[in-house]
Design an enzyme around this catalytic site. Sequence first.
Site, PDB file in Angstrom:
ATOM      1  N   CYS A   9       0.883  -1.182   0.000  1.00  0.00           N
ATOM      2  CA  CYS A   9       0.000   0.000   0.000  1.00  0.00           C
ATOM      3  C   CYS A   9       0.907   1.215   0.000  1.00  0.00           C
ATOM      4  CB  CYS A   9      -0.896   0.031   1.226  1.00  0.00           C
ATOM      5  SG  CYS A   9      -1.666  -1.547   1.578  1.00  0.00           S
ATOM      6  N   ALA A  10       1.488   1.490  -1.150  1.00  0.00           N
ATOM      7  CA  ALA A  10       2.635   2.378  -1.187  1.00  0.00           C
ATOM      8  C   ALA A  10       2.325   3.869  -1.138  1.00  0.00           C
ATOM      9  CB  ALA A  10       3.458   2.082  -2.430  1.00  0.00           C
ATOM     10  N   PRO A  25       1.264   7.665  -0.350  1.00  0.00           N
ATOM     11  CA  PRO A  25       1.769   8.575  -1.374  1.00  0.00           C
ATOM     12  C   PRO A  25       3.249   8.430  -1.714  1.00  0.00           C
ATOM     13  CG  PRO A  25       1.601   9.748   0.682  1.00  0.00           C
ATOM     14  CD  PRO A  25       1.114   8.354   0.951  1.00  0.00           C
ATOM     15  N   CYS A  29      -0.594   4.250  10.958  1.00  0.00           N
ATOM     16  CA  CYS A  29      -0.334   5.533  11.621  1.00  0.00           C
ATOM     17  C   CYS A  29      -1.479   5.879  12.557  1.00  0.00           C
ATOM     18  CB  CYS A  29      -0.075   6.643  10.617  1.00  0.00           C
ATOM     19  SG  CYS A  29      -1.221   6.678   9.279  1.00  0.00           S
TER      20      CYS A  29
END
Lengths: 398, 341
Positions: free
Chosen positions: A195-196, A198, A324
Amino acid sequence: MALFMDTGLLLRKVNNLRCFTPRRNRVKEKWAATRAKYPPTTLALQHFDAAYGIQLGHLWPSVRAALLCERKYGALVNNFSDDDVLSDLQDQGCRDFISDTDLEVHLEQISAVGVEGESSDLSTKTSDISHQQLSPLQISRNIKCLVFPRGDITRFKPAKPDKFGLLGYYLMDAASVLPCLALDVQEGHNVLDLCAAPGGKTLTLLQTQCLGFLCVNDSSISRTLRLKRVLHSYTPKPFLSGDNLRITSFDGTKWGEIERDTFDRVLVDVPCTTDRHSLVEDDNNIFSRSRTGERRRLPQLQLELLLAGIEATHPGGEILYSTCTLSQTQNQSVVEQAIHLAQENHSIHLQVVDLKPLTHMFRKTFHFAPNLHLGEMVIPHLAANFGPIYMCKLKRLT
Amino acid sequence: MGACVAARQVLRWSVRSATSSALFSPLRFGCCHVQPLCISRRLLCSSGSDCILQSNHHGVTDLSGKHAAELSLRSLVNMGFTDSQAEQIYETVSKAKGASSAKHALSALSSLFALGLNASTVGKLLEKCPQLYTIKESQFQQRIGNLRRQGLGEGSLQRVVSHYPQILVVPMKKINNVGMFLREKCLFTVQQVTEILRDSPAIIEEDLGELEYKFQYVYFRMGVKQAEMVKSKLFRFTLNEVRSRHCFLERRGLYQTPDKKGQTLIVNPKLNSILTVDQDTFLAQVAKASAEEYDVFQRLMAREWQAEEHQENFEAVSDDDEEEKDEENEGKKAYMRRKKK
């Protein structure tokens, strides 16, 4: 759209495609004239007060104040850039937190680390039980990230392009570099970033300059475009060729079927409630009422992504799960379930890799949550306003 | 004031007709208009400093008797000043330009003594606020009278003057404006206004716009009513001090703005316990945070407020044709306009 008479179905004439477009992709035509009574940021704050007040206890007020104040950035040095970024930034008062630690880290050799107190000379004192349990620490190499000292709130100036048009450094949350360090990418490794977007962590992985092949994926096409732009601003074209890099926009949960048992290292930086962002930005906030369903399905999505990442790793490889958010439901619970399901459904045996050496190494720069039973978490603090970042490393044994 | 004038007249007549009476003996030295006033003060005031007044009168009347506006060290010492104080006063007066400077100094000294202040206090005041020398006699009396009208009675008046002598230097209009502002805009009662003047006399030097913003911040954003504001001596503190401490508590989740009905989910700490304590006590007991956190927080806030002001100035330029007609909410709307993101 005309009526389909021959199918026998009567469709109402549709003027535009609005009802067929998912709500998140629609263009906003009407803008509210007054502020909402309970904007999403307020809803988010109420939610966090309830959840984290219990989870973090007496630590929550400090974390809350830090989340509501301006965040602190780190400058990821672009190793591809021509300019001497490092000394420029150091002149301004920053230091590279990765090399500025009390401990020495041997990247090839294994060394036991056990420094007690303020002593600068290294000695393998293992008088403390916790030190005896510290396993050797290996982190990805070549990554440099500069931060201003503790309590210093100076802002970085935007990066300037060098004579080849590449920017000197990338501003990101310094704590986001930790998952990439923990992943411990070694020479010639094939790495998948599931899930790269941004692109901060992808860029960090590229800085190691020792990758065999890097696969970069994100389920959203618009975010993948943004990712490509970032990579083009920082990396020379040769490194972005098809021999070294592949960028895709597939559904990450399907990776177990696409490329099973392929990669040495997999980074699963899942979409989450992005706590800090949700408290400050009202636009596109995941706590807005229209996105309630999406938010409640997040843990399930995160679990599927992690399982896909596990399946994509070959036996002996390592997976790093990071978010996060501070929420236990999106962090520890997801990892626990994934370990359980991997065993149950796919007979994959996983071992949790202890990240305590990492937290010990960087305790000067970051505040880590104490006593997490699984994984490690950077928590925001006014003097070191990085994070929140949760990470958990798994090694695939079978 | 009328009664004083009448009393003064009566005394003058009685003085003229009196022969030698122990009480009125000082008057033999001349008819300085200061004397009867001093005595009338003594008769009208019920302060217990009679003997001090008596001795001060001797000193003052000694001086006035000389007429030559001589302010010698000896006479100063006679009034009750210490040697060093006397020297300092003498120096300041000598340095001042103009022939009437000594006369002004004289009248200033006598007026201050008339208030009932002792010599050491007067000496300190003159040191703190040399402008006192330049106040004319009539101005002095007018301003004192004005302060009394504002509600500062005996005891309070002396206290305010001794802590903040500048209150005698500013024109009456300024003090009255502040009083009116507090009553009409901020809806304090007359007694509360007197208390504010007594506890925080420096308020008279503040810009009214800034004062209004501070009041509105505490009233709307913190939800604190007038009585509590007065009790916690709010106007002694700067806006930044109040804001810093409040925002710190708010962001930590320890203070909530009350809703329309004045309710909160948590119990807010009282304004008294937030403001009047020193920083260490505030951090240890109310905020329960470290000094390092508060220090970083204050710097971050300073930056945020500066950015807000910039934004506000930018918007104010483009905002000029808006007009608020609603009287009731005008205060709050003005505040929200300034506050909005």
